[in-house]
Design a protein around this motif. Structure first.
Motif, mmCIF file in Angstrom:
data_model
loop_
_atom_site.group_PDB
_atom_site.id
_atom_site.type_symbol
_atom_site.label_atom_id
_atom_site.label_comp_id
_atom_site.label_asym_id
_atom_site.label_seq_id
_atom_site.Cartn_x
_atom_site.Cartn_y
_atom_site.Cartn_z
ATOM 1 N N ASN A 2 11.510 -4.913 17.446
ATOM 2 C CA ASN A 2 12.195 -5.925 18.238
ATOM 3 C C ASN A 2 13.363 -6.426 17.404
ATOM 4 O O ASN A 2 13.745 -5.799 16.415
ATOM 5 N N THR A 3 13.919 -7.546 17.781
ATOM 6 C CA THR A 3 15.115 -8.028 17.083
ATOM 7 C C THR A 3 14.838 -8.432 15.645
ATOM 8 O O THR A 3 15.744 -8.478 14.824
ATOM 9 N N ARG A 4 13.577 -8.746 15.307
ATOM 10 C CA ARG A 4 13.277 -9.247 13.963
ATOM 11 C C ARG A 4 12.369 -8.340 13.148
ATOM 12 O O ARG A 4 12.423 -8.339 11.938
ATOM 13 N N HIS A 5 11.485 -7.603 13.812
ATOM 14 C CA HIS A 5 10.450 -6.890 13.080
ATOM 15 C C HIS A 5 10.392 -5.428 13.498
ATOM 16 O O HIS A 5 10.792 -5.060 14.610
ATOM 17 N N ILE A 6 9.890 -4.603 12.593
ATOM 18 C CA ILE A 6 9.594 -3.221 12.910
ATOM 19 C C ILE A 6 8.168 -2.926 12.467
ATOM 20 O O ILE A 6 7.636 -3.580 11.569
ATOM 21 N N ALA A 7 7.558 -1.934 13.091
ATOM 22 C CA ALA A 7 6.230 -1.475 12.693
ATOM 23 C C ALA A 7 6.179 0.026 12.907
ATOM 24 O O ALA A 7 6.624 0.533 13.946
ATOM 25 N N LEU A 8 5.675 0.737 11.923
ATOM 26 C CA LEU A 8 5.575 2.185 12.031
ATOM 27 C C LEU A 8 4.494 2.578 13.034
ATOM 28 O O LEU A 8 3.409 2.005 13.048
ATOM 29 N N THR A 9 4.808 3.536 13.878
ATOM 30 C CA THR A 9 3.774 4.154 14.689
ATOM 31 C C THR A 9 3.002 5.131 13.803
ATOM 32 O O THR A 9 3.373 5.385 12.656
ATOM 33 N N GLU A 10 1.936 5.703 14.342
ATOM 34 C CA GLU A 10 1.175 6.685 13.558
ATOM 35 C C GLU A 10 2.054 7.879 13.201
ATOM 36 O O GLU A 10 2.041 8.366 12.063
ATOM 37 N N ALA A 11 2.848 8.337 14.169
ATOM 38 C CA ALA A 11 3.781 9.439 13.890
ATOM 39 C C ALA A 11 4.849 9.002 12.901
ATOM 40 O O ALA A 11 5.253 9.779 12.027
ATOM 41 N N GLY A 12 5.291 7.745 13.020
ATOM 42 C CA GLY A 12 6.298 7.226 12.108
ATOM 43 C C GLY A 12 5.805 7.172 10.674
ATOM 44 O O GLY A 12 6.555 7.452 9.733
ATOM 45 N N GLN A 13 4.525 6.808 10.486
ATOM 46 C CA GLN A 13 3.952 6.763 9.146
ATOM 47 C C GLN A 13 3.939 8.150 8.516
ATOM 48 O O GLN A 13 4.310 8.324 7.352
#
Length: 303
Positions: free
Chosen positions: A52-63
Motif C-alpha cells: 500500500n502507500t506505506r508498507h510492503i509485505a513479501l508474498t510466498e513467491a516474493g520471498q
C-alpha cells in the motif's frame, strides 16, 4: 531493462521497506518505482509484493524470488571482484553478529585489529543474544554458541567450548558451597532469557543417569554479559559458556562448580558445546568475509 537490474531493484525495495524509500536510494521517482515493479510482476506473471502507500509485505513467491535475487547478485559481485583478485587491498562491507558477552571480549578486539590492517573494509558488528536471520539482515558471519539446529546455513567450528556453573568467592563465602546440584534450589541463581523463555532448568549427569534442577531465578537478563557481571559482583550462581568466563576463572573472580557433572541448558547438550562461525548458505563468500574468518580463527587460537 536487464533481468539483473530488475533483481537489484527488487532486492533494494525489500531491504528499504518500500518503493519510495528504495526510489530515493536509486534516484527514481515513486511513479517510476511503481511502474518498474508492475513490469517485474507482469514479466513473471505473479504477485511478489502486497503493498500500500506505506508498507510492503513479501508474498510466498516474493520471498523465494528475493532469496534467489540475493544469491544471483552476490554471484555477480563475486565475479566482478575476481577481476581484481590480485589487488592486495581488501574493500567492501563486512557484517557480523555475535553473542553480547563473547562478542565484547573476543570478536570486537579482533575486528578492530582486522580493520587496522584493512582500513578499506567497512565493518559492522551487531551484538545480540538473539538470533538474527542472516539472509534477511544481510549478515555475512554469525558467531553462535551451542548445538546448532539443522538448517541450510554453513557452519565452521571456531573453538571448543562447554557449559560451566560459576559463582564468585564472595558469594560462596556468604551463601555456602552447594554440596550437590539439587541444593541449587536454595541458592540465588542468575538466569538467561531467550525468546521470552527463562532458561531456569539446568541439567546434570549423575551416577545413575541424568537429573535436572529447576532453579529459582534471582536475576534474569537477555544479555549474557550482564549475567556474567552479576556473577562476578557476587549476586549468585550462573550457568555460562566457558569462553565467557575463562578469564574471570583464571583471575580468581569466579569459581567453577560441579564441573564433572554439568550437561547444560538442554538434556541433549553434548559435553562440547561448540562456538561456530555460521554463514548464509552461499557457494561463494566475498574476499573480506573469507579474510576475517581466517583472521578470527587465528586470533582465537592465540587466546
Amino acid at each position: 531493462m536487464a533481468k539483473i537490474d530488475d533483481m537489484a531493484l527488487f532486492a533494494q525495495v525489500v531491504k528499504s521497506g518500500g518503493l519510495a524509500a528504495a526510489g530515493r536510494k536509486l534516484g527514481l521517482s515513486p511513479a517510476s518505482m511503481t511502474a518498474r515493479m508492475n513490469q517485474i510482476e507482469q514479466h513473471y506473471q505473479t504477485r511478489l509484493l502486497n503493498r500500500n502507500t506505506r508498507h510492503i509485505a513479501l508474498t510466498e513467491a516474493g520471498q523465494r524470488f528475493y532469496e534467489g535475487c540475493l544469491r544471483v547478485l552476490e554471484e555477480v559481485a563475486m565475479a566482478e571482484a575476481a577481476l581484481s583478485e590480485e589487488e592486495a587491498a581488501l574493500s567492501g562491507t563486512l557484517r557480523i553478529t555475535a553473542p553480547s558477552d563473547f562478542g565484547r571480549q573476543y570478536v570486537a578486539p579482533a575486528l578492530a585489529a582486522f580493520h587496522a590492517a584493512h582500513p578499506d573494509v567497512s565493518s559492522h558488528l551487531y551484538l545480540t543474544d538473539g538470533r538474527l536471520k542472516l539472509i534477511d539482515e544481510g549478515i555475512d558471519i554469525a558467531i553462535r554458541m551451542g548445538n546448532l539446529p539443522d538448517s541450510n546455513l554453513v557452519a565452521r567450528a571456531l573453538v571448543q567450548n562447554r557449559r560451566v556453573l560459576c559463582a564468585s568467592p564472595a558469594y560462596l563465602e556468604q551463601a555456602g558451597m552447594p554440596a550437590s546440584p539439587d541444593e541449587l534450589v536454595r541458592h540465588r541463581c542468575l538466569v538467561m532469557a531467550w525468546g521470552g523463555q527463562e532458561m531456569d532448568e539446568w541439567f546434570f549427569r549423575t551416577e545413575t543417569g541424568q537429573m535436572s534442577v529447576k532453579v529459582r531465578p534471582a536475576l534474569v537478563s537477555t544479555d549474557g554479559a550482564m549475567v556474567r557481571q552479576w556473577a562476578v559482583d557476587g549476586c549468585g550462581i550462573a550457568m555460562k559458556s566457558w569462553w565467557d568466563v575463562r578469564k574471570d576463572v583464571m583471575d580468581g573472580r569466579l569459581v567453577v562448580l560441579f564441573d564433572e557433572q554439568i550437561i547444560g541448558l538442554h538434556p541433549g547438550d553434548s559435553d562440547a558445546v561448540g562456538i561456530h562461525l555460521v554463514f548464509p548458505g552461499r557457494k561463494f563468500q566475498p574476499r573480506q568475509v573469507q579474510a576475517f574468518s581466517r583472521f578470527l580463527l587465528e586470533w582465537m587460537a592465540g587466546q
